[in-house]
Design a protein around this motif. Structure first.
Motif, PDB file in Angstrom:
ATOM      1  N   MET A  92      37.452  -9.873  -7.693  1.00 29.62           N
ATOM      2  CA  MET A  92      38.051 -11.601  -7.932  1.00 29.62           C
ATOM      3  C   MET A  92      37.376 -11.886  -6.957  1.00 29.62           C
ATOM      4  N   PRO A  93      37.142 -13.102  -6.664  1.00 27.81           N
ATOM      5  CA  PRO A  93      35.829 -13.263  -6.081  1.00 27.81           C
ATOM      6  C   PRO A  93      37.378 -14.644  -5.174  1.00 27.81           C
ATOM      7  N   GLY A  94      36.872 -13.999  -3.644  1.00 28.66           N
ATOM      8  CA  GLY A  94      37.620 -14.439  -2.227  1.00 28.66           C
ATOM      9  C   GLY A  94      38.527 -13.247  -1.585  1.00 28.66           C
ATOM     10  N   LEU A  95      38.025 -11.885  -2.752  1.00 29.33           N
ATOM     11  CA  LEU A  95      39.148 -10.979  -2.306  1.00 29.33           C
ATOM     12  C   LEU A  95      38.415 -10.320  -0.919  1.00 29.33           C
ATOM     13  N   GLY A  96      37.509 -10.949  -0.601  1.00 30.62           N
ATOM     14  CA  GLY A  96      36.034 -10.348   0.523  1.00 30.62           C
ATOM     15  C   GLY A  96      36.580 -11.226   2.153  1.00 30.62           C
ATOM     16  N   THR A  97      37.162 -12.744   1.673  1.00 30.79           N
ATOM     17  CA  THR A  97      38.149 -13.077   2.402  1.00 30.79           C
ATOM     18  C   THR A  97      38.450 -12.906   3.732  1.00 30.79           C
ATOM     19  N   LEU A  98      39.614 -12.427   2.161  1.00 29.62           N
ATOM     20  CA  LEU A  98      41.201 -12.344   2.462  1.00 29.62           C
ATOM     21  C   LEU A  98      41.080 -10.829   3.284  1.00 29.62           C
ATOM     22  N   ILE A  99      40.234  -9.767   3.473  1.00 30.12           N
ATOM     23  CA  ILE A  99      40.099  -9.058   3.652  1.00 30.12           C
ATOM     24  C   ILE A  99      39.851  -8.589   5.247  1.00 30.12           C
ATOM     25  N   ASN A 100      38.740  -9.989   5.208  1.00 28.22           N
ATOM     26  CA  ASN A 100      38.221 -10.473   6.742  1.00 28.22           C
ATOM     27  C   ASN A 100      39.455 -10.895   7.578  1.00 28.22           C
ATOM     28  N   ILE A 101      39.984 -12.011   6.382  1.00 28.41           N
ATOM     29  CA  ILE A 101      41.505 -12.255   6.992  1.00 28.41           C
ATOM     30  C   ILE A 101      42.266 -11.311   8.173  1.00 28.41           C
ATOM     31  N   ILE A 102      42.168 -10.201   7.310  1.00 28.62           N
ATOM     32  CA  ILE A 102      43.593  -9.333   7.855  1.00 28.62           C
ATOM     33  C   ILE A 102      43.275  -8.533   9.267  1.00 28.62           C
ATOM     34  N   ALA A 103      41.680  -8.471   8.592  1.00 25.95           N
ATOM     35  CA  ALA A 103      41.336  -7.382   9.290  1.00 25.95           C
ATOM     36  C   ALA A 103      41.366  -7.520  10.688  1.00 25.95           C
ATOM     37  N   ILE A 104      41.025  -9.258  10.737  1.00 27.15           N
ATOM     38  CA  ILE A 104      41.401 -10.449  11.785  1.00 27.15           C
ATOM     39  C   ILE A 104      43.194 -10.488  12.992  1.00 27.15           C
ATOM     40  N   VAL A 105      43.231 -10.823  12.123  1.00 31.49           N
ATOM     41  CA  VAL A 105      44.767 -10.859  12.592  1.00 31.49           C
ATOM     42  C   VAL A 105      45.866  -9.439  12.760  1.00 31.49           C
ATOM     43  N   THR A 106      44.795  -8.268  12.346  1.00 28.62           N
ATOM     44  CA  THR A 106      45.382  -6.794  12.485  1.00 28.62           C
ATOM     45  C   THR A 106      44.452  -7.001  14.074  1.00 28.62           C
TER      46      THR A 106
END
Length: 259
Positions: free
Chosen positions: A1-15
């Motif tokens: 799914m396009p955008g999944l990598g960026t979503l994971i990136n954002i979760i990593a930054i928030v965490t």
């Protein structure tokens, strides 16, 4: 799914930001160095896998047996010349300095205007802005943000952005520990910036033949080698100056295939 990598990136930054706020400055420098070295080695592995696309059957069928290597070489040479003449790396660094100075100055003015007698107010605001701007620049001004998002949009997987997520997550721990909650807000520009390049990758993937995508991927793999060398502190290559090679590679492939 396009955008999944960026979503994971954002979760990593928030965490990572949350952990940084909780840990403070307790993370040893040696631990940061070891983790960065490990991530550099993983970048080399991903770079090798991407560069192996130079052996793609579709690319060989389109341009001939020996041409794929020459296409990657030509892309890097032409792209490097374009990037160095445009001074992309230098301009990105200057842009980062300008953005940091401008936002810090404006936010400081806003913070000091309402209440001149509250010393804690301006300090807290400046710290938030510094955390936001500094971390945003680190997360955005780098080839992995572009390479990974394009790869995600092209359908080549999210391994590059997953690696970037690990890098950004670890960096956000250090940033949040030192600069506070402003680092959390940097997730928003990451979403916008990488999301735009992911959409560009989706658009390119819908019009570029497999051979052109293979050439782009192989060229990007060599750029990732430059990223790894920087992470491993072996050589500080101006990888941003080579980014135009990503757009030259499909053009060269089309040109060679036409003949």
């Amino acid at each position: 799914m396009p955008g999944l990598g960026t979503l994971i990136n954002i979760i990593a930054i928030v965490t990572g930001s949350g952990l940084g706020l909780a840990l403070g400055g307790r993370l040893p420098d040696r631990t940061r160095t070891v983790v960065t070295d490990a991530l550099g080695l993983v970048v080399l592995l991903i770079a090798a896998l991407n560069a192996a696309e130079v052996l793609s059957p579709e690319l060989r069928a389109a341009v001939g047996g020996a041409a794929p290597t020459l296409i990657v070489l030509g892309s890097l040479l032409i792209g490097g010349i374009i990037g160095s003449l445009l001074r992309i790396e230098q301009r990105l660094e200057r842009l980062g300095t300008l953005v940091r100075a401008t936002l810090t100055r404006r936010m400081s003015a806003v913070a000091t205007a309402p209440s001149q007698d509250s010393p804690a107010g301006p300090s807290a605001s400046e710290r938030f802005v510094e955390g936001f701007v500094s971390s945003s620049l680190v997360f955005l001004v780098g080839p992995l943000a572009i390479l990974g998002a394009l790869s995600d949009g092209l359908g080549n997987g999210i391994d590059q952005l997953a690696l970037k997520a690990a890098l950004d997550g670890f960096a956000s721990i250090a940033f949040a520990a030192a600069l506070g909650a402003g680092v959390l807000a940097s997730a928003l520009p990451v979403l916008v910036y990488q999301g735009a390049f992911t959409l560009l990758g989706v658009a390119l993937g819908s019009v570029l033949p497999d051979a052109h995508i293979a050439a782009l991927t192989a060229t990007g793999g060599l750029l990732l080698v430059g990223v790894a060398l920087r992470l491993l502190r072996i050589r500080d290559l101006p990888v941003a100056d080579l980014l135009p090679a990503l757009f030259v590679a499909p053009l060269l492939t089309a040109l060679v295939a036409a003949f």
